[in-house]
Structures are given as C-alpha cells and as structure tokens.
Write a protein that holds these residues in place. Structure first.
Motif, PDB file in Angstrom:
ATOM      1  N   CYS A 114      -6.296 -35.097 -15.606  1.00  0.00           N
ATOM      2  CA  CYS A 114      -5.509 -35.830 -16.583  1.00  0.00           C
ATOM      3  C   CYS A 114      -4.951 -34.771 -17.528  1.00  0.00           C
ATOM      4  CB  CYS A 114      -6.359 -36.836 -17.349  1.00  0.00           C
ATOM      5  SG  CYS A 114      -7.734 -36.110 -18.256  1.00  0.00           S
ATOM      6  N   ARG A 115      -3.837 -35.071 -18.148  1.00  0.00           N
ATOM      7  CA  ARG A 115      -3.264 -34.090 -19.064  1.00  0.00           C
ATOM      8  C   ARG A 115      -2.871 -34.792 -20.355  1.00  0.00           C
ATOM      9  NH1 ARG A 115       2.186 -30.359 -18.109  1.00  0.00           N
ATOM     10  NH2 ARG A 115       2.725 -30.158 -20.311  1.00  0.00           N
ATOM     11  N   PHE A 116      -3.268 -34.189 -21.455  1.00  0.00           N
ATOM     12  CA  PHE A 116      -2.829 -34.688 -22.754  1.00  0.00           C
ATOM     13  C   PHE A 116      -2.103 -33.553 -23.470  1.00  0.00           C
ATOM     14  CE2 PHE A 116      -6.596 -37.186 -21.690  1.00  0.00           C
ATOM     15  CZ  PHE A 116      -6.116 -38.475 -21.858  1.00  0.00           C
ATOM     16  N   ASP A 117      -0.927 -33.834 -23.947  1.00  0.00           N
ATOM     17  CA  ASP A 117      -0.221 -32.853 -24.770  1.00  0.00           C
ATOM     18  C   ASP A 117      -0.487 -33.213 -26.220  1.00  0.00           C
ATOM     19  OD1 ASP A 117       0.632 -31.723 -22.491  1.00  0.00           O
ATOM     20  OD2 ASP A 117       2.784 -31.981 -22.832  1.00  0.00           O
ATOM     21  N   VAL A 118      -0.997 -32.239 -26.960  1.00  0.00           N
ATOM     22  CA  VAL A 118      -1.349 -32.470 -28.350  1.00  0.00           C
ATOM     23  C   VAL A 118      -0.373 -31.682 -29.206  1.00  0.00           C
ATOM     24  CG1 VAL A 118      -3.193 -32.380 -30.052  1.00  0.00           C
ATOM     25  CG2 VAL A 118      -3.758 -32.678 -27.635  1.00  0.00           C
ATOM     26  N   ALA A 119       0.288 -32.360 -30.111  1.00  0.00           N
ATOM     27  CA  ALA A 119       1.291 -31.689 -30.932  1.00  0.00           C
ATOM     28  C   ALA A 119       1.027 -31.984 -32.399  1.00  0.00           C
ATOM     29  CB  ALA A 119       2.688 -32.176 -30.547  1.00  0.00           C
ATOM     30  N   GLY A 120       1.401 -31.038 -33.241  1.00  0.00           N
ATOM     31  CA  GLY A 120       1.256 -31.263 -34.673  1.00  0.00           C
ATOM     32  C   GLY A 120       0.811 -30.007 -35.392  1.00  0.00           C
ATOM     33  N   ALA A 121       0.971 -30.041 -36.683  1.00  0.00           N
ATOM     34  CA  ALA A 121       0.688 -28.852 -37.490  1.00  0.00           C
ATOM     35  C   ALA A 121      -0.799 -28.508 -37.477  1.00  0.00           C
ATOM     36  CB  ALA A 121       1.186 -29.084 -38.918  1.00  0.00           C
ATOM     37  N   ALA A 122      -1.648 -29.528 -37.414  1.00  0.00           N
ATOM     38  CA  ALA A 122      -3.096 -29.278 -37.511  1.00  0.00           C
ATOM     39  C   ALA A 122      -3.729 -29.020 -36.141  1.00  0.00           C
ATOM     40  CB  ALA A 122      -3.773 -30.460 -38.187  1.00  0.00           C
ATOM     41  N   LEU A 123      -2.897 -28.584 -35.202  1.00  0.00           N
ATOM     42  CA  LEU A 123      -3.326 -28.362 -33.826  1.00  0.00           C
ATOM     43  C   LEU A 123      -4.592 -27.506 -33.723  1.00  0.00           C
ATOM     44  CD1 LEU A 123      -2.006 -29.017 -31.098  1.00  0.00           C
ATOM     45  CD2 LEU A 123      -0.919 -26.790 -31.197  1.00  0.00           C
ATOM     46  N   CYS A 124      -4.590 -26.382 -34.427  1.00  0.00           N
ATOM     47  CA  CYS A 124      -5.718 -25.458 -34.305  1.00  0.00           C
ATOM     48  C   CYS A 124      -6.971 -26.056 -34.933  1.00  0.00           C
ATOM     49  CB  CYS A 124      -5.380 -24.113 -34.945  1.00  0.00           C
ATOM     50  SG  CYS A 124      -4.111 -23.237 -34.015  1.00  0.00           S
ATOM     51  N   ASP A 125      -6.794 -26.765 -36.046  1.00  0.00           N
ATOM     52  CA  ASP A 125      -7.944 -27.418 -36.671  1.00  0.00           C
ATOM     53  C   ASP A 125      -8.584 -28.386 -35.683  1.00  0.00           C
ATOM     54  OD1 ASP A 125      -7.478 -26.137 -39.089  1.00  0.00           O
ATOM     55  OD2 ASP A 125      -6.063 -27.680 -39.729  1.00  0.00           O
ATOM     56  N   LEU A 126      -7.743 -29.073 -34.942  1.00  0.00           N
ATOM     57  CA  LEU A 126      -8.249 -30.052 -33.976  1.00  0.00           C
ATOM     58  C   LEU A 126      -9.011 -29.356 -32.851  1.00  0.00           C
ATOM     59  CD1 LEU A 126      -6.369 -33.094 -32.546  1.00  0.00           C
ATOM     60  CD2 LEU A 126      -7.519 -31.531 -31.012  1.00  0.00           C
ATOM     61  N   PHE A 127      -8.376 -28.354 -32.243  1.00  0.00           N
ATOM     62  CA  PHE A 127      -9.019 -27.737 -31.080  1.00  0.00           C
ATOM     63  C   PHE A 127     -10.248 -26.930 -31.468  1.00  0.00           C
ATOM     64  CE2 PHE A 127      -5.201 -29.010 -28.837  1.00  0.00           C
ATOM     65  CZ  PHE A 127      -5.760 -29.450 -27.642  1.00  0.00           C
ATOM     66  N   ARG A 162       2.119 -27.001 -30.065  1.00  0.00           N
ATOM     67  CA  ARG A 162       1.855 -27.880 -28.919  1.00  0.00           C
ATOM     68  C   ARG A 162       0.916 -27.216 -27.917  1.00  0.00           C
ATOM     69  NH1 ARG A 162       5.192 -30.634 -25.079  1.00  0.00           N
ATOM     70  NH2 ARG A 162       6.700 -28.942 -25.075  1.00  0.00           N
ATOM     71  N   ILE A 163      -0.125 -27.936 -27.560  1.00  0.00           N
ATOM     72  CA  ILE A 163      -1.067 -27.457 -26.550  1.00  0.00           C
ATOM     73  C   ILE A 163      -1.259 -28.556 -25.521  1.00  0.00           C
ATOM     74  CG2 ILE A 163      -3.543 -26.965 -26.130  1.00  0.00           C
ATOM     75  CD1 ILE A 163      -3.572 -25.306 -28.650  1.00  0.00           C
ATOM     76  N   ALA A 164      -1.234 -28.166 -24.230  1.00  0.00           N
ATOM     77  CA  ALA A 164      -1.558 -29.114 -23.162  1.00  0.00           C
ATOM     78  C   ALA A 164      -3.016 -28.910 -22.796  1.00  0.00           C
ATOM     79  CB  ALA A 164      -0.676 -28.863 -21.949  1.00  0.00           C
ATOM     80  N   VAL A 165      -3.745 -29.999 -22.653  1.00  0.00           N
ATOM     81  CA  VAL A 165      -5.129 -29.899 -22.206  1.00  0.00           C
ATOM     82  C   VAL A 165      -5.264 -30.663 -20.907  1.00  0.00           C
ATOM     83  CG1 VAL A 165      -5.747 -31.685 -23.903  1.00  0.00           C
ATOM     84  CG2 VAL A 165      -7.548 -30.448 -22.752  1.00  0.00           C
ATOM     85  N   PHE A 166      -5.778 -29.970 -19.889  1.00  0.00           N
ATOM     86  CA  PHE A 166      -5.985 -30.552 -18.560  1.00  0.00           C
ATOM     87  C   PHE A 166      -7.476 -30.780 -18.389  1.00  0.00           C
ATOM     88  CE2 PHE A 166      -1.830 -29.598 -16.563  1.00  0.00           C
ATOM     89  CZ  PHE A 166      -1.319 -28.661 -17.469  1.00  0.00           C
ATOM     90  N   GLY A 167      -7.864 -32.000 -18.113  1.00  0.00           N
ATOM     91  CA  GLY A 167      -9.280 -32.297 -17.913  1.00  0.00           C
ATOM     92  C   GLY A 167      -9.464 -33.127 -16.661  1.00  0.00           C
TER      93      GLY A 167
END
Lengths: 187, 985
Positions: A114-127, A162-167
């Motif tokens: 599955c792939r989720f693209d996560v976008a936004g200014a707080a991207l690094c805080d999230l990951f 923007r970061i794509a995460v594949f899980g």
C-alpha cells in the motif's frame, strides 16, 4: 477488459485522503510496482538495459530516481523497485521482463504494497514519531527501508514537503492508523 | 491559605494565578511554580511520610533528585504515584495527594513504626520473616507491601496517548545549565545539528537559581538571551521538559519529553509524553552537580533542606521555606544561602560551620567549628541543637535549616555503560572516569567536577569544540560572560559523630546506624551495602545518599572512600512511566493487523474472525438459525465435500524464487528433490531445520525453468523467508537465485469440492482448458479469468477434495470472491473458514503446526522417505541420527473412539489398555481433534510409538488432569479418501 472491480488497500472503491492540520495523507493506488533483481554478475547489464528501455539510471543505495512515467528506488544489492502509472503500465513486470530477459528476476509487486503520500510542512515531525529514518537529512530523491508501526516500510522523499511510504498491503489499516495518530500528534 | 512565604523577584508570573489542591485543601500559586515551591510559598512544610518509619517529611531538594516530597498527582485513570513535588509543574486545577499515610498526613497511624525502629533495622525482613517459610508469600509479603511502600496505582486504564519517536543529531547536549548553554551556543553557531535536552521546564540550571553567578548580567537575563539565539537557529532543537534517562549502545540515548504533564490534560490527539530514542554522533553530558546532605541526629524533619535548593526557591521561585532559617555547612558555597535570605529580609539566626576557620558573613553569626547534634519539631522543624567548638550546647529556634556537605557531580549517564567514577581529592567527590564512558560521550561543567560557573561555561564551550572537531566540524568557543570563579572551599564532613538516627537515604529510611550494622554483619562491599540496607533504591536511586553512605562505610573500615568503592548508576536516570515505554502500541494497536483480500466481503457475511499471528482470518460464517459454531462448521464441511466451498488462503506465505540456480536452491532448502519437477507442476515439499527436525511444509510451483513460487504455512511465512535468505546469502552465495515475498501481492482462494472444476470453468477464460486431462492433479499455470485478468491456478488440495487454488492481484481479490459466489450459486457454493479447513485436513490426515510441533521428524510424520539421500539439503545429515530412527519412533496415525459417541479430548496422552498411567508408560499423544460430520464421529490425529504397525490396536486416551479416559482405536490418518481418488478426479 475483465469485469472484476478493484478495491483499495483500505478496502474502499476510492482512495482515501485525510487532512489533519497542515498534513495531508493520501492513499495512492494508481502506481504499478515491479521488483527487478539482477542475476549474478548482471548488475551493470541490467543498469544499461533499464537506462535504454526506461531512461532510468537505477539509483544507488538510499536513493531513488524518476524519469517520465517510471520511478525506481534501491531495495538491496542489485535490486530495485520500479514504479509506473497503473493505468498505462498495469503489466509493468511483464513489460520489464521482456526487456531484461534472463539478465534479471522481475516480480510483480503492485498489490504487495500500500502507498500513502504524506504532504505538509510538519512532515519531519510526523515521521520522527513513526520511524527511525533520519528524515530531516533525507533530501528529495532519498529512499530508505525502515520500520513504522512495527511494519517494514520504504520511505521515498518525493519533495521537500512530500514523502511516500510503502507498506505491506494487508496492514494498510494499521499503517494508516499510525500515520493519522502521528499527524494528530504534530498537527 | 495565603502565599505567606512569598518573597520578591523570581521567575514566576505573578499575573497568572493558579489554583490547586493538596490533600483536598485549596491553595494558589503562580505560573512558573512547581508544586513544591507553591506549597512552600503557602507555608506548607509537611509533604509526605517516609517509606519505612512513616516519619513526617518535607521537601529536601529543588530538582529530580528529591527523595522526600513524593505525591500522587491527578486522579482517576490519570493518577500518577511517586511524583516528585519538586518537578511537578503547577497548573490551574492541579490536584495532588500525599501518600503512604493513613488516615491523614498529619496523623499517620503507621508512624508507630518509628517507635519500633530498633527492630526495623537493615536486614530485618531477612531475619524476622524466615519462619515458617510457607508464610512468606501468603502472609508476610502482602502485609509488608501494604505497610511499607509509596504511592498506589489507580487500577484504571490511562486515558492518555504516549508517543515514541526517533531523533538524530551531531551533538546531543544533556542539561541546559551554564556548561550546556555555552556548548549549545558554540555548536549551534558552528552549524552542527544540535539537540539541547533539559529536564526542567526552564533552561539555565544553577544560573537561574543563584544571584551573582555572572558578573555583569543576571543569570536569568543571559539565559533568556541565549535561549532566544538558540531558538532562532534551525540546526538547534531545544527540548525543555525532556529527561535523558539512559545512555545506550552506539551513542543512542533514551529521553522522555513531558509534552502535557504541565497541563490539566493533553489536547485531543496530543500525547502526554514522548519517548525519544536519540541517535547522537557525540553526546555532551552537562548534568551539573547534586548537593549532598550532612547526617546528624533527626536530620529529616520537614524544613531541613539542602542549601542550594533553598537558594533556588528564594531566587527562582521567590519563596522561602520559613521566616527563620539556620545554615549548616562545611563549605563557603552554602554561606551564599544566608546572604540571599538576609537580602530578602528572612531571619538567619546563625550559620553553623564545621570548619574552625570558616569566613564571617555579614548580618549573621557564624558558629565556627560547630555541629548540629539534634533537632526538634514533630511535623516540622522548630529548633536545632548546636554543639559549639568549645563543647557547649546551644538551641537555635528556626523553622528551616539549609545544609550542605558539598556537591557531587551528577554522574548518572556517565555510568550507564559500566563507567567507573574516580575520586577527585580537590573537590572531595567522585568525577567521571576516563574509561568506560559510553562511546562518543564527553562530560563538562559541574558534572565533570568543574564546580564554578566560570569553569562550567568555559568547559562547556571547549567540550563542544572538541566534540565537533571529531566530526570534522570546525567550531570556536562562544564568547561568554564573566562569571563567578571562587575556588571550592570545603572541608570534608559527612556525619556528626555519636548520632543515633542520622539519615543518609531519606527515601528508604537508611541511617548511619544501618550502615554500621551492615558493616558489623560484614556487608562491607558497596554492592552488599546497597542490597542489605536498601540504600540508593526506589525513585531517587540514591542521588543524595550514595556518597554519604560510602563515606561512613569508609570511616568504619578505616579505608579511604575510593578504596572502599565507588557507586555506579544504571538507567533510567529518573522513573519512566510505563505508558511512555508502551507508546501507541496499546490495546488493539499492540501489533499491526493484517486483513485478507476477502475481509470486507467476509465482514458483510457476518464472519467470525480469528487472530492468526497478525492476520484476521474468517473462522466460520454463521447462517441464520445456527446457534452453535459447530453447526456452521459442519454445514461448511458437508457443503464443500458434497459440492463446492471457497476459502481465503492468502495468508499462506508465498515466496518468489527465480534465477539460473532456482531449482538447485530448492533442492537445498527442501528435504525432497525439486530439480526434476517439470514446468507447470506443483510438488509438496518438506523443510527441515539444521538439526533434522521438520519445521515447515508447503508446495512449490514451477512456473518456468528458472522460476518457482514457494508457499509456506501462515505461521512460518517470515521464518521460512528469513531462512531462505540465510541460505542464499551465507550458505550458497555462489548460486544465482533471487528471492522476494509475494504473499501480499496475490489474493489466493482454495476452491474445493466435487463441483470446484465446474465452478472455475465459469470464471477461468475459455481459452484455458482446466479439464482433468489438460490440467491434472498438481498442475499449475498462468491463466486469465473473468475476461482477461491475469491469474495463477494451482491444482492442489488440502481438504482432500478435487480442489484448486486460484490467485489474482490482491486488489481484485474482493471482486473475485464475489464473482465465485455468484458463479457458484447454481452449485450451492459455500464460503468456509479456518475451522472447516481444520476439520477437513484432519479428516484427510494432513499435518499442520500441531503436528509439525518442533519435535517431530519426517519419519514421525510418515514422510521419512521424502528425505532424499541422493542430494544434500538442510537437515539431511542430522535427520539420520540413530536416536531419531528407532523402530518405536512416534508415528502419525489416526485415532477414532471405540464408542462413536465419545468425544476425543485434545492434548491427551495415549496409554496401553492396561498398566499404569504415567510418563514412563506413555505411548504417545494427541495433536489434533475434530468432529467429522462426514464420519459422524469425533476423530483425532496423534503420534503413537511404532504406530504405523499398530493399526487396529486399542489404547486409552487419558487426560488425568480432568479425569478423562476414552477408549480409542488406531486407524489410518487418512479418514477420508485414503487412496486419493477424489483429488485426482
């Protein structure tokens, strides 16, 4: 055209999108995936053939590359994941296999993930709350294998925001829950 | 109550009034207060009761080293025991209760313990509760635990969320005092990635607790200015309210950030705390120093505090513990406490200094060469008794006492990798040793033994330069303000001689007398001393007590302190909430869940799900009118065996194996041969461990000369893949073979039953012939279904029926299940779950994890001949061990009750018809049981000694625990279709 209707990894007819504060999490289902592993001593040949066929310079450790409809990230020694638009390249694995022949082992991986693209200014805080990848120093074009929500995942930095995460596809719900919880935490 | 002890100044916001409760009484404080400072301002000295003797206790310190003022914070699910009032940040509505007392803090029934202190000495548990032995667990321990102990657990679930996260940096700086701030400025300006963690909510350390630490600017102003500069640097992460609690391998540090402990409750979706794992290239420990008490008679009354802590309360929190205060010290530093108090108008009747040559202090009397020999005051100090240098006794009325025996560098994090501190005779304290520091760790400032502000500032800046130069980053020490640089003037003084009950460890009620007793009973090593007396245990881990006790032991043994030993610390530095360690992995989120491709459809059918590892699998599909699960299961079995059933088997592991040596590779991992398997065929395969025991089975399908798909059991999918990678990378690195998991990529359904072919023929596109002739048992191929969708078809059978497994890309799995059900309507198709699957495989005698239980061999399974002797494979040699090949080896057989009405219990053991029922006469055991709706009987699979030759023999199936005994007959494990005619039909 066959008559079976697909569903998304999250089990719906349409991809899901969540907007939480400045973060947007989008379920991505329009990409076909295929793994390419060079056979013994065929690494250079495979790189050349892929470059000829797709224009992609297969990336080195920790990197991804993108040309035209194709994109690739490094998965292991002489092993890459290739992606392309599902609509036009649903049979990506067969397409690549016909170019690479017995120089490489090619496996359809489209629905393995599955792939989720996560976008936004707080991207690094999230990951930072999801995985131990050094996201702050990962520039666009960086890709890494790590764990998130106890799952083995790949992160591909698509852009600064923007970061794509594949899980694993079967755990899409758990991964999505982890992403949403982390997004709420940093929103 | 009023803020009667409030002074002028301080770093509190007097415009923000905060109301709070302590033991049900209402108080108020200000933004910037801790619970301790606010209570102190309100004139509260009594805050807790001691662990063992239930002695009244007040606050001793102003930081996380606090041993006394432990409270229960908040209520309901958010109640937190043993929280130090000194670090509990005040917020409006805070509610705290004292603990370890009954019925109230003022009148504590268990204070009777104090009267029996002569009996409750160190080691008293070990001596007193020896007899009778059986009483310990049931009686003594519960009673003691109830009587002693600290706060209580709520018993309710914590409603708050806790995050976990990971940070990376060039330089982690632990502690934002003068050394830490100077280091952060230096490293931040050099452009390094810096994390500055500070356990307090205010940066500054002693800079905000002292007057005159800096020469030309107030400490608070310089801290504010520095903080502003650091906050503006993108490469510096300031982390107040963050305790670095452990130093682990490879420069990894554990830290807890308290995101919402200072709020009434966390905002929606936000965590209360975050547990950070910090990956640092270098770490700088600037954790300062902890002041040490002096042991003297009754030195534990509320109001008796450390001198530096009193200064912190006066200067930072603008509160005094009392209106009249005596100082007792062996050093110049503590004299500043008197000067600060006098400047605020608090009475200081005298400074009692153990040094005959102590300097004078303006505004108070310095009693030189004097000692405090006793104190008075039941619930709080009222006076101290002083023995002057001339031997006279003098009473001084006071409500508080500020004591100081010097300062100990705060060594916690330097010891976490077994670093041994060394004694520094100049400051009479242990400092970090050169050896044993965690890799990449540097220590600076007071933590290193540089006890002046100037040395701390310079040391911090220089340490940052050194740390960064190791990383190839050039830095220059930051320009720093002029600072206090008076040399340490101290004369060692640990305890007042002749005292009977002089406390060393306040939290665990360990006195000088207890150390003497330990010495008398030969528990003289530091480690024994700790365990015998409980010194240094519990929430404070001996931060204020360890060195003092060591000094007393040194005196008793006649050795020096370093000869006596040193004390080291283990993580965590301060207590870490279990919730923080759990993070988000609680409840249903404890592990990820895996859903099968047909999950959504199965939910719509009302399926009952079973957790299989992380997978949720449909266990059965109840229909209207069915009241018992077995009705559903029987129906699913019968309908499948009579017509056709469909089961989601996606969970079985699928590993794609390709390469020129793919067949040779399979020969290596499977006990049986695969080299000659034709393309388009599937073969059953058995995998052995290195020790020859069978560990997994499945099938391998050959899709091309150089391409196989290996299937594994659901449970072992990851293990098999890992083992295959090990063989590929380590055992056979020269083989040309590539592996990748495709478990998730394909939705795979078993279609079983006499009508399975007819059903599939409606789905499979007509150009693919799946007749028995064209697609016989064990055939496989790549086909298309439903008008052109790529699919894989395998003619394999777990149920024993004519059966297939069909796979499509997972996104179409839901659609395929619906298509199969629709197409199968005319055959009365039934979905079946794992229970029916289990019943049918037992009827067929197929092994699963119950039979491949980690002790059984191919021989036991009746598959001995599968272990090829013509080729090498993992486990081949060891499977030929003599002991594993005896004639009476366990053999997998079927068992049926002699009386068909009997039910066969799972897990029972098998005994001969006569003879004792014991392990020595064991004939084997039952591995799987089921009710067979085809045979109308309970049936079982099990292992029987020499069982292949005992068919027809009767045995007793016993379950002595529950008194069960059933007569059974040994039969073939293949209850259904033993000749395999159905599956070849």
């Amino acid at each position: 055209m066959h008559k079976l209707k697909p569903i998304t990894p999250l089990g719906s007819d349409t991809p899901r999108q969540d907007v939480i504060g400045t973060i947007t999490i989008t379920e991505v289902v329009d990409q076909a995936l295929a793994s390419v592993a060079a056979r013994t001593d065929q690494g250079a040949t495979v790189r050349d053939a892929m470059s000829d066929k797709t224009g992609l310079a297969l990336p080195d450790v920790g990197k991804s590359a993108e040309v035209g409809p194709y994109s690739a990230f490094w998965m292991g020694p002489d092993q890459w994941m290739i992606t392309a638009a599902h609509d036009s390249h649903e049979l990506l694995a067969a397409e690549l296999k016909s170019s690479l022949g017995d120089k490489a082992s090619v496996v359809e991986q489209t629905d393995g993930w599955c792939r989720f693209d996560v976008a936004g200014a707080a991207l690094c805080d999230l990951f930072e709350r999801l995985c131990n990848a050094p996201v702050r120093t990962m520039k666009p074009g960086a890709a890494i294998r790590t764990t998130a929500e106890h799952l083995g995942v790949f992160l591909q930095r698509l852009a600064d925001d923007r970061i794509a995460v594949f899980g694993p596809r079967s755990s899409a719900g758990s991964l999505h829950h982890g992403l949403v919880a982390a997004a709420r935490s940093v929103a | 109550m009023t803020n009667g002890n409030r002074l002028n100044g301080g770093l509190i916001d007097r415009s923000t009034n905060l109301n709070f409760k302590f033991d049900g009484k209402n108080f108020s404080g200000f933004q910037g207060d801790t619970l301790a400072s606010a209570l102190m301002a309100n004139g509260v000295r009594l805050m807790g009761r001691s662990f063992k003797y239930h002695r009244p206790r007040g606050v001793l310190t102003a930081g996380s080293e606090e041993p006394n003022a432990l409270v229960e914070l908040r209520s309901g699910g958010r109640q937190e025991p043993n929280t130090r009032a000194t670090v509990a940040e005040l917020y409006d509505g805070l509610s705290a209760n004292s603990q370890n007392r009954w019925p109230s803090l003022e009148r504590d029934f268990m204070a009777i313990n104090d009267r029996f202190s002569n009996f409750l000495t160190a080691g008293f548990y070990y001596k007193t509760f020896m007899w009778p032995k059986a009483f310990w667990e049931k009686l003594y321990e519960p009673v003691i635990r109830k009587a002693a102990g600290l706060g209580s657990l709520t018993g309710e679930d914590d409603p708050d969320a806790y995050d976990k996260g990971f940070l990376h940096c060039d330089l982690l700086i632990v502690g934002a005092g003068p050394a830490g701030l100077a280091a952060a400025l230096t490293a931040g300006r050099a452009g390094a990635q810096v994390i500055l963690a500070e356990e307090d909510f205010h940066l500054g350390g002693r800079l905000i607790a002292e007057t005159g630490a800096l020469a030309d600017v107030s400490g608070a102003d310089w801290v504010a200015q520095t903080q502003a500069e650091l906050a503006g640097m993108g490469n510096v992460r300031l982390m107040p309210r963050t305790t670095v609690f452990g130093a682990y391998d490879h420069g990894i540090y554990g830290a807890v950030e308290r995101n919402a402990d200072h709020l009434a409750m966390p905002a929606e979706g936000k965590p209360r705390q975050t547990l950070w794992r910090i990956y640092s290239k270098r770490a700088l420990i600037t954790t300062g120093a902890i002041e040490r008490p002096i042991a003297f008679e009754n030195n534990d009354r509320p109001g008796i505090m450390l001198a530096g802590a009193v200064r912190a309360y006066v200067n930072r929190w603008a509160t005094t513990p009392a209106q009249s205060l005596v100082v007792f010290a062996n050093n110049d530093d503590a004299h500043q406490t008197a000067r600060d108090l006098i400047a605020q108008g608090v009475k200081v009747p005298a400074i009692v200094d153990t040094r005959p040559d102590a300097p004078d202090v303006e505004g108070t009397e310095v009693l030189k060469g004097a000692e405090i020999i006793n104190t008075s005051g039941r619930l709080g100090l009222t006076s101290v008794q002083v023995r002057t240098d001339k031997g006279f006794t003098r009473d001084l009325h006071c409500e508080a006492l500020a004591m100081s025996g010097g300062w100990n560098p705060n060594l916690g994090l330097t010891c976490h990798q077994r670093g041994r501190p060394v004694w520094n005779a100049d400051i009479h304290a242990f400092v970090p040793g050169e050896e044993g520091l965690p890799v990449g760790q540097i220590v600076a400032g007071a933590a290193k033994g540089d006890l002046t502000t100037d040395a701390a500032l310079q040391g911090g800046a220089n340490a940052a330069v050194t740390a960064l130069s190791d990383l190839g980053i050039t830095a220059t020490p930051a320009d720093l303000p002029a600072a206090q640089d008076a040399p340490v003037s101290l004369s060692p003084f640990w305890h007042v001689k002749g005292a009977k009950r002089a406390w060393l460890d306040y939290q665990n009620d360990v006195t000088v007398k207890d150390v003497k007793l330990a010495h008398q009973e030969n528990f003289t090593s530091v480690e024994h001393l700790k365990r015998y007396t409980t010194l240094g245990m519990a929430t404070d881990q001996g931060k204020t007590s360890n060195v003092g006790a060591l000094a007393v032991m040194a005196e008793l043994t006649g050795k020096s302190i370093p000869e006596t030993g040193s004390t080291i610390f283990r993580p965590p530095y301060t207590p870490v909430a279990m919730g923080a360690l759990a993070g988000r992995a609680v409840g249903k989120e404890f592990h990820p869940t895996r859903l099968t491709p047909s999950h959504k459809w199965a939910e719509e059918q009302g399926a009952v799900f079973l957790e299989v590892g992380n997978w949720l699998r449909a266990q059965w599909f109840p229909r209207k009118g069915e009241t018992h699960w077995r009705q559903s299961v029987n129906r699913e079995v019968l309908q499948t065996r009579n017509s056709v059933g469909v089961c989601d088997v996606t969970t079985l592991g699928k590993i794609d194996v390709q390469g020129a040596d793919a067949a040779a590779f399979l020969n290596m991992i499977y006990a049986n041969g695969f080299a000659k398997l034709p393309v388009g065929k599937v073969r059953y395969g058995l995998m052995l461990r290195e020790d020859g025991v069978a560990y997994d089975d499945g099938t391998a399908a050959r899709l091309a000369e150089d391409h196989f798909v290996v299937t594994t059991t659901t449970a072992n999918a990851v293990l098999v893949y890992r083992n295959m990678e090990f063989v590929r990378q380590c055992l056979c690195p020269n083989m040309d073979v590539q592996l990748i998991s495709t478990t998730e990529a394909w939705a795979q359904y078993a279609v079983a039953g006499p009508n399975s072919r007819k059903l599939l023929q409606k789905i499979v596109d007509p150009e693919f012939d799946i007749s028995n002739e064209a697609f016989p048992f064990m055939a496989c191929g790549e086909i298309t279904v439903c008008g052109g969708l790529r699919a894989r078809l395998f003619r394999i059978s777990f149920s024993g029926e004519l059966a297939y497994e069909i796979a499509v890309p997972t996104r179409y799995g839901d659609g395929l299940m619906r298509a199969l059900m629709e197409a199968g309507e005319e055959f009365d198709v039934v979905p079946y779950g794992t229970e029916a699957l289990g019943v049918m495989r037992i009827e067929k005698g197929h092994a699963t994890g119950n039979e491949l239980n980690g002790t059984t061999t191919a021989l036991n399974l009746g598959l001995g001949r599968m272990v090829s002797t013509k080729k090498d494979c993992i486990g081949n040699v060891l499977s030929r061990r003599e002991g594993m090949n005896t004639p009476d080896a366990l053999a997998l057989v079927g068992l049926k009750p002699v009386d068909a009405k009997d039910t066969l219990p799972a897990g029972g053991h098998l005994m001969n018809l006569t003879g004792p029922v014991d392990a020595a006469h064991d004939q084997g055991y039952v591995t799987s049981t089921a009710y067979s709706p085809i045979l109308n009987s309970s049936i079982a699979l099990g292992y029987v000694k020499g069982g292949f030759d005992r068919k027809g023999e009767q045995l007793r199936l016993v379950n002595p625990l529950e008194g069960q005994e059933v007569l059974v007959e040994i039969v073939s494990a293949h209850f259904v279709d033993p000749e395999g005619e159905k599956l070849r039909a």
